[in-house]
Design a protein around this motif. Structure first.
Motif, PDB file in Angstrom:
ATOM      1  N   VAL A 151      66.871 -31.181 -37.695  1.00  6.84           N
ATOM      2  CA  VAL A 151      66.219 -32.147 -38.428  1.00  6.84           C
ATOM      3  C   VAL A 151      65.522 -31.884 -39.627  1.00  6.84           C
ATOM      4  CG1 VAL A 151      64.347 -33.875 -37.978  1.00  6.84           C
ATOM      5  CG2 VAL A 151      65.875 -33.251 -36.240  1.00  6.84           C
ATOM      6  N   LEU A 152      65.586 -32.648 -40.743  1.00  7.23           N
ATOM      7  CA  LEU A 152      65.053 -32.052 -41.913  1.00  7.23           C
ATOM      8  C   LEU A 152      63.857 -33.310 -42.192  1.00  7.23           C
ATOM      9  CD1 LEU A 152      64.846 -30.694 -44.786  1.00  7.23           C
ATOM     10  CD2 LEU A 152      66.372 -32.524 -45.647  1.00  7.23           C
ATOM     11  N   TYR A 153      62.697 -32.875 -42.188  1.00  7.30           N
ATOM     12  CA  TYR A 153      61.550 -33.654 -42.775  1.00  7.30           C
ATOM     13  C   TYR A 153      61.251 -33.523 -44.077  1.00  7.30           C
ATOM     14  CZ  TYR A 153      60.505 -33.512 -37.740  1.00  7.30           C
ATOM     15  OH  TYR A 153      60.700 -33.892 -36.120  1.00  7.30           O
ATOM     16  N   TYR A 154      61.181 -34.966 -44.827  1.00  8.10           N
ATOM     17  CA  TYR A 154      60.840 -34.795 -46.076  1.00  8.10           C
ATOM     18  C   TYR A 154      59.661 -35.709 -46.329  1.00  8.10           C
ATOM     19  CZ  TYR A 154      61.523 -35.729 -50.899  1.00  8.10           C
ATOM     20  OH  TYR A 154      61.441 -35.917 -52.317  1.00  8.10           O
ATOM     21  N   LEU A 155      58.678 -34.851 -46.850  1.00  9.74           N
ATOM     22  CA  LEU A 155      57.354 -35.565 -47.316  1.00  9.74           C
ATOM     23  C   LEU A 155      57.568 -36.150 -48.729  1.00  9.74           C
ATOM     24  CD1 LEU A 155      55.216 -33.181 -45.436  1.00  9.74           C
ATOM     25  CD2 LEU A 155      56.263 -35.292 -44.595  1.00  9.74           C
ATOM     26  N   SER A 156      57.392 -37.447 -49.023  1.00  6.04           N
ATOM     27  CA  SER A 156      57.520 -37.764 -50.277  1.00  6.04           C
ATOM     28  C   SER A 156      56.149 -37.593 -50.842  1.00  6.04           C
ATOM     29  CB  SER A 156      57.833 -39.410 -50.318  1.00  6.04           C
ATOM     30  OG  SER A 156      59.108 -39.743 -49.889  1.00  6.04           O
ATOM     31  N   GLY A 157      56.066 -37.661 -52.218  1.00  4.95           N
ATOM     32  CA  GLY A 157      54.957 -37.397 -53.002  1.00  4.95           C
ATOM     33  C   GLY A 157      54.397 -38.656 -53.563  1.00  4.95           C
ATOM     34  N   LEU A 158      53.407 -38.604 -54.710  1.00  7.21           N
ATOM     35  CA  LEU A 158      52.580 -39.482 -55.273  1.00  7.21           C
ATOM     36  C   LEU A 158      53.406 -40.771 -55.384  1.00  7.21           C
ATOM     37  CD1 LEU A 158      49.655 -39.702 -56.630  1.00  7.21           C
ATOM     38  CD2 LEU A 158      50.677 -39.052 -58.734  1.00  7.21           C
ATOM     39  N   THR A 159      52.746 -41.765 -55.113  1.00  6.81           N
ATOM     40  CA  THR A 159      53.218 -43.365 -54.991  1.00  6.81           C
ATOM     41  C   THR A 159      54.186 -43.663 -54.184  1.00  6.81           C
ATOM     42  OG1 THR A 159      54.539 -43.488 -56.845  1.00  6.81           O
ATOM     43  CG2 THR A 159      52.158 -43.597 -57.291  1.00  6.81           C
ATOM     44  N   CYS A 160      54.810 -42.623 -53.268  1.00  5.31           N
ATOM     45  CA  CYS A 160      55.951 -42.708 -52.415  1.00  5.31           C
ATOM     46  C   CYS A 160      55.872 -43.347 -50.945  1.00  5.31           C
ATOM     47  CB  CYS A 160      56.877 -41.594 -52.447  1.00  5.31           C
ATOM     48  SG  CYS A 160      57.510 -41.190 -53.940  1.00  5.31           S
TER      49      CYS A 160
ATOM     50  N   ASP B 152      43.391 -47.221 -58.227  1.00  2.00           N
ATOM     51  CA  ASP B 152      43.757 -46.028 -58.981  1.00  2.00           C
ATOM     52  C   ASP B 152      45.214 -45.537 -58.204  1.00  2.00           C
ATOM     53  OD1 ASP B 152      44.338 -43.806 -60.511  1.00  2.00           O
ATOM     54  OD2 ASP B 152      42.339 -43.049 -60.498  1.00  2.00           O
ATOM     55  N   TRP B 153      46.422 -45.416 -59.032  1.00  2.00           N
ATOM     56  CA  TRP B 153      47.417 -44.888 -58.258  1.00  2.00           C
ATOM     57  C   TRP B 153      47.396 -43.460 -57.882  1.00  2.00           C
ATOM     58  CZ3 TRP B 153      50.440 -41.310 -60.547  1.00  2.00           C
ATOM     59  CH2 TRP B 153      50.162 -40.968 -62.090  1.00  2.00           C
ATOM     60  N   GLU B 154      46.500 -42.915 -58.469  1.00  2.00           N
ATOM     61  CA  GLU B 154      46.228 -41.302 -58.122  1.00  2.00           C
ATOM     62  C   GLU B 154      45.306 -41.008 -56.832  1.00  2.00           C
ATOM     63  OE1 GLU B 154      46.784 -39.136 -62.470  1.00  2.00           O
ATOM     64  OE2 GLU B 154      44.871 -40.336 -62.185  1.00  2.00           O
ATOM     65  N   LEU B 155      44.595 -42.195 -56.307  1.00  2.00           N
ATOM     66  CA  LEU B 155      43.831 -42.047 -55.079  1.00  2.00           C
ATOM     67  C   LEU B 155      43.546 -43.120 -54.581  1.00  2.00           C
ATOM     68  CD1 LEU B 155      41.610 -40.000 -53.991  1.00  2.00           C
ATOM     69  CD2 LEU B 155      39.910 -41.267 -55.624  1.00  2.00           C
ATOM     70  N   GLY B 156      43.750 -42.885 -53.199  1.00  2.00           N
ATOM     71  CA  GLY B 156      43.828 -44.097 -52.189  1.00  2.00           C
ATOM     72  C   GLY B 156      45.375 -44.206 -51.834  1.00  2.00           C
ATOM     73  N   THR B 157      45.471 -45.694 -51.535  1.00  2.00           N
ATOM     74  CA  THR B 157      46.719 -46.124 -51.031  1.00  2.00           C
ATOM     75  C   THR B 157      48.100 -45.530 -51.934  1.00  2.00           C
ATOM     76  OG1 THR B 157      45.689 -48.102 -50.486  1.00  2.00           O
ATOM     77  CG2 THR B 157      48.246 -48.161 -50.402  1.00  2.00           C
ATOM     78  N   GLY B 158      49.020 -45.059 -51.264  1.00  2.20           N
ATOM     79  CA  GLY B 158      50.143 -44.538 -51.830  1.00  2.20           C
ATOM     80  C   GLY B 158      49.861 -43.202 -52.424  1.00  2.20           C
ATOM     81  N   ALA B 159      48.890 -42.381 -52.513  1.00  2.00           N
ATOM     82  CA  ALA B 159      48.480 -41.263 -53.441  1.00  2.00           C
ATOM     83  C   ALA B 159      49.327 -40.078 -52.731  1.00  2.00           C
ATOM     84  CB  ALA B 159      47.110 -40.943 -53.385  1.00  2.00           C
TER      85      ALA B 159
END
Length: 123
Positions: free
Chosen positions: A51-60, A100-107
């Motif tokens: 199993v490969l775990y992929y952790l998406s980043g900012l806004t993903c 703000d897309w850089e902090l909070g939901t989706g950050a």
């Protein structure tokens, strides 16, 4: 908060299936979601696969790698499962969390918040 895993959707894709699940998280105190891609080797042949775990980043979210990554056909050939969790709590109801897309939901920060109002949900 008891957590029950709920199958949200299932779709065939590249000689395998993508399953989307949701659960109530005792850590973030909101509903969290993730996808898992299972190649046919695991589904029909009942093989144990890595199993490969992929952790998406900012806004993903959990869908970005599945829909845009182009990896599923290769993972099927290599007999590898893929787990793509949403890494950001959504719908916590914290004032300003969507400003703000850089902090909070989706950050998508991988931290444990230590200050109010973030520490209840951003863990």
């Amino acid at each position: 908060m008891a957590s029950t895993l709920v199958l949200v959707s299932k779709a065939r894709c590249f000689r395998g299936e993508v399953h989307k699940y949701a659960h109530d998280s005792a850590v973030t105190n909101v509903k969290m979601t993730f996808n898992i891609y299972l190649p046919d080797a695991a589904l029909t042949n009942k093989e144990k696969v890595p199993v490969l775990y992929y952790l998406s980043g900012l806004t993903c979210n959990e869908d970005n790698m599945i829909t845009k990554g182009g990896a599923l056909a290769h993972l099927s050939e290599a007999r590898i499962a893929l787990v793509t969790p949403d890494t950001s709590p959504r719908g916590a109801g914290i004032p300003g969390e969507d400003d703000d897309w850089e902090l909070g939901t989706g950050a998508g920060f991988y931290v444990d918040a230590t200050q109010e109002p973030w520490k209840k949900n951003y863990n």
